[in-house]
Design a protein around this motif. Structure first.
Motif, PDB file in Angstrom:
ATOM      1  N   LEU A 139       0.856  -1.190   0.000  1.00 25.45           N
ATOM      2  CA  LEU A 139       0.000   0.000   0.000  1.00 25.45           C
ATOM      3  C   LEU A 139       0.889   1.235   0.000  1.00 25.45           C
ATOM      4  N   ASP A 140       0.545   2.222  -0.821  1.00 26.31           N
ATOM      5  CA  ASP A 140       1.293   3.484  -0.835  1.00 26.31           C
ATOM      6  C   ASP A 140       0.352   4.600  -0.385  1.00 26.31           C
ATOM      7  N   LEU A 141       0.550   5.074   0.841  1.00 28.03           N
ATOM      8  CA  LEU A 141      -0.345   6.084   1.406  1.00 28.03           C
ATOM      9  C   LEU A 141      -0.165   7.462   0.752  1.00 28.03           C
ATOM     10  N   ASN A 142       0.855   7.604  -0.097  1.00 28.93           N
ATOM     11  CA  ASN A 142       1.024   8.880  -0.821  1.00 28.93           C
ATOM     12  C   ASN A 142       0.305   8.857  -2.171  1.00 28.93           C
ATOM     13  N   LEU A 306      -6.038   7.753   7.746  1.00 25.55           N
ATOM     14  CA  LEU A 306      -6.948   8.843   8.126  1.00 25.55           C
ATOM     15  C   LEU A 306      -6.180  10.148   8.344  1.00 25.55           C
ATOM     16  N   GLU A 307      -4.937  10.045   8.830  1.00 21.36           N
ATOM     17  CA  GLU A 307      -4.142  11.246   9.129  1.00 21.36           C
ATOM     18  C   GLU A 307      -3.240  11.654   7.958  1.00 21.36           C
ATOM     19  N   SER A 308      -3.364  10.981   6.815  1.00 21.67           N
ATOM     20  CA  SER A 308      -2.470  11.276   5.682  1.00 21.67           C
ATOM     21  C   SER A 308      -2.742  12.674   5.117  1.00 21.67           C
ATOM     22  N   ASP A 309      -1.783  13.193   4.374  1.00 19.60           N
ATOM     23  CA  ASP A 309      -1.937  14.526   3.755  1.00 19.60           C
ATOM     24  C   ASP A 309      -3.145  14.549   2.823  1.00 19.60           C
ATOM     25  N   SER A 420      10.171   3.658   5.761  1.00 19.04           N
ATOM     26  CA  SER A 420       8.890   3.383   6.432  1.00 19.04           C
ATOM     27  C   SER A 420       9.088   2.338   7.532  1.00 19.04           C
ATOM     28  N   PRO A 421       8.330   2.452   8.631  1.00 15.60           N
ATOM     29  CA  PRO A 421       8.417   1.425   9.688  1.00 15.60           C
ATOM     30  C   PRO A 421       8.066   0.026   9.158  1.00 15.60           C
ATOM     31  N   LEU A 422       7.220  -0.052   8.111  1.00 16.28           N
ATOM     32  CA  LEU A 422       6.881  -1.343   7.492  1.00 16.28           C
ATOM     33  C   LEU A 422       7.263  -1.261   6.019  1.00 16.28           C
ATOM     34  N   PRO A 423       8.184  -2.105   5.563  1.00 14.22           N
ATOM     35  CA  PRO A 423       8.701  -1.973   4.194  1.00 14.22           C
ATOM     36  C   PRO A 423       7.617  -2.061   3.114  1.00 14.22           C
ATOM     37  N   TRP A 424       6.504  -2.791   3.373  1.00 10.12           N
ATOM     38  CA  TRP A 424       5.487  -2.956   2.316  1.00 10.12           C
ATOM     39  C   TRP A 424       4.427  -1.846   2.325  1.00 10.12           C
ATOM     40  N   ILE A 425       4.519  -0.903   3.277  1.00 14.16           N
ATOM     41  CA  ILE A 425       3.581   0.228   3.306  1.00 14.16           C
ATOM     42  C   ILE A 425       4.378   1.513   3.094  1.00 14.16           C
ATOM     43  N   LYS A 426       4.159   2.186   1.969  1.00 17.22           N
ATOM     44  CA  LYS A 426       4.866   3.445   1.726  1.00 17.22           C
ATOM     45  C   LYS A 426       4.092   4.593   2.376  1.00 17.22           C
ATOM     46  N   GLY A 427       4.824   5.595   2.870  1.00 22.21           N
ATOM     47  CA  GLY A 427       4.152   6.779   3.404  1.00 22.21           C
ATOM     48  C   GLY A 427       3.776   6.678   4.870  1.00 22.21           C
TER      49      GLY A 427
END
Length: 607
Positions: A139-142, A306-309, A420-427
């Protein structure tokens, strides 16, 4: 204040809807009251919700509005030292815009202002679906494409469904124009897009079915049986698909628990929810692959989404739909956001004269749900991005040179990207704590040799840290915030140092720098004190002893004694068989942990 039920003896026999019986009579002190709000209950303006300093809330419904108003005014005319002033939404929005409170906190406050309550399943707090990707491994949160479209209601995330709801509205509009026929028992109502609602008691119980006491409420709601296995909440992806494009009747949004409580996703109690048509047994909720089958990880990632830009800049549109100007009127029709007229806040059932129609309406609303009270009448402001000065925000008169100068300086302060704290989650972002990879290296800002060995370090809400010798405990009372503006700043109203370990077994209190300590509590020789802990809000003091007994003292702040505080009552807590070595209080969870030389630790409920 005392509440005594007329027929207290009958109440014990009839167990309540919630399963466990609540005590028929109870009382609390005015000092404990933190907030008082008028509330609607079962579509009548007849309730009051009281928030206490210990974290408990009480929703009290009365016979009618007049009785409620009398009680409400009686409470407020008393001296309530801990009452928060709580009415200013503009100040709240400003705190959110300037990044002083999170999206989660802001939505929680808006729900509270709009009359939503954790004590009322019909008006449970409502939160938005945030993500649209529940099937990927990573998942890429950006990336904006992983988010749901917050500009549109959950049911019209696809264009084709949009057209179908618009057609429904047009058809109902025609019917309404024709007017009622004489033989029609239920005359046509004003047109709407959705016959169901995004939040109602059924939705809340559907999500919380694995978590007691909601399981009992669910069974009461469903004639003492669980739902059909395929219809039970079993997968986050299925829930998203149904709400966003597969079903014409399912328009569910989420509940706050999706952002802080992993427990509701796990079938810890081992309930038998049956087997689905594909042969799978319904047990724990199936999570997206990116959550690695870990409910706690799912909640942490979901909360960061929820807190993402992206969400911070677009959540204002969802607020317009649920709490704002797109909730009613022309704007709601254009936004495809009109629900059944019976669901709108303030629909007073008692005004309907025909008893059959009234009963039908009451039943309808109890199951349909209720729209929150409207809080905003114009478009809600957007929160600026993380870079506060955007291109083109400088006045044109400042000239090109200045624009270029700003652009130059801005280029240099590039944000450093941390892994990232988790390599498979960006952002994903790291937390703000000492030693966090995204925080600057800790620096020594104060150093002073001290004569004694420290027993403990205590972080204060004033952002200071206090070092205490062994056999010392810090007692504090905070001055209460007036209004929203000081939600993040705390002043100390009174403080003192409690010391123990004297030969005469007296606990002494020193509250003034220039004066000697005064005798506070004489403890018995059988309970020689070895540790202490203090709970600021409720003025509770706990002492642990050599014998393993813990004593809880209730105290009251007063100006009539030299110590400025007096002990009102005490109670002994038994559980350990050897000396108590430490007591720790955790106020947010209202618990205290005691540790003993007998090798055990006990968690005590402060309430």
């Amino acid at each position: 204040m005392y509440f005594v039920e007329d027929n207290a003896s009958d109440t014990i026999e009839n167990s309540s809807f919630h399963g466990e019986t609540e005590p028929a009579s109870f009382s609390w002190t005015y000092e404990e009251i933190k907030e008082v709000h008028k509330r609607w209950w079962q579509l009548r303006d007849n309730a009051v919700e009281i928030f206490l300093t210990n974290g408990r809330t009480l929703l009290l419904a009365f016979d009618n509005t007049k009785v409620r108003n009398d009680v409400y005014h009686n409470i407020l005319t008393n001296n309530l030292p801990n009452l928060l002033e709580y009415g200013n939404i503009t100040a709240l929005t400003h705190l959110w815009c300037t990044g002083q409170i999170t999206n989660f906190e802001y939505l929680t406050h808006l729900n509270k202002h709009a009359g939503r309550s954790f004590n009322d399943l019909m008006q449970y707090p409502v939160f938005p679906f945030i993500l649209s990707d529940y099937i990927s491994e990573t998942l890429d949160l950006n990336d904006p494409s992983v988010y749901r479209n917050l500009v549109k209601p959950i049911a019209v995330q696809s264009k084709e469904k949009e057209d179908r709801y618009v057609d429904t509205y047009k058809y109902l509009e025609e019917e309404y124009r024709k007017g009622a026929r004489e033989d029609d028992p239920m005359p046509p109502v004003q047109p709407y897009h959705y016959g169901s609602h995004y939040s109602n008691s059924g939705t809340v119980l559907h999500f919380l079915v694995r978590l007691p006491p909601f399981t009992k409420m669910f069974l009461a709601y469903q004639d003492q049986s669980f739902d059909i296995p395929d219809r039970t909440f079993h997968s986050t992806n299925t829930t998203w698909r149904l709400s966003s494009y597969e079903s014409m009747t399912d328009v569910k949004e989420l509940i706050p628990e999706f952002f802080y409580l992993p427990d509701f996703l796990v079938n810890r109690e081992g309930f038998d929810f049956g087997v689905r048509q594909n042969g799978d047994r319904v047990n724990h909720v199936n999570l997206p692959p990116w959550a690695r089958n870990d409910p706690r990880l799912f909640i942490l990632i979901h909360r960061q989404a929820l807190e993402s830009d992206h969400v911070s800049q677009t959540i204002c549109h969802w607020i317009d739909l649920v709490f704002g100007y797109k909730q009613k009127g022309k704007a709601s029709v254009q936004a495809i956001n009109v629900f059944h007229p019976a669901t709108y806040f303030g629909m007073d059932v008692s005004a309907v004269e025909d008893p059959v129609q009234r009963r039908a309406l009451e039943t309808m609303i109890k199951t349909y749900g209720q729209t929150p009270r409207q809080l905003f009448h114009t478009a809600h402001v957007s929160r600026p991005g993380s870079r506060l000065i955007m291109e083109g925000e400088l006045p044109a008169a400042m000239g090109l040179l200045v624009q270029f100068a700003f652009r130059e300086t801005r280029e240099h302060t590039k944000e450093i990207i941390y892994p990232s704290p988790l390599p498979w989650i960006k952002g994903l972002k790291w937390g703000e704590y000492v030693g966090s990879p995204s925080a600057p290296d800790p620096v020594v800002c104060f150093s002073q040799p001290h004569g004694e060995r420290f027993g403990s370090l205590q972080a204060l809400p004033t952002k200071a840290i206090c070092g205490l010798s062994r056999k010392f405990c810090l007692l504090m009372i905070y001055s209460k915030e007036q209004g929203v503006r000081s939600m993040h700043s705390t002043d100390i109203q009174w403080s003192a140092i409690l010391s123990w370990g004297y030969a005469d077994n007296i606990l002494r209190l020193k509250s003034k720098q220039s004066e000697p300590p005064v005798n506070f509590i004489q403890s018995s020789q059988f309970h020689q004190v070895t540790s202490c802990a203090w709970v600021p809000d409720s003025c509770q003091l706990f002492t642990g002893s050599k014998s393993g007994v813990i004593t809880a003292y209730m105290n009251r702040f007063t100006s009539s004694t030299p110590s400025e505080i007096e002990m009102e009552s005490q109670v002994h807590l038994y559980g350990h068989t050897a000396e108590i070595t430490s007591l720790f209080v955790c106020k947010p969870y209202s618990i205290m942990i005691s540790v003993s030389k007998d090798g055990t630790c006990i968690i005590w409920d402060l309430n």
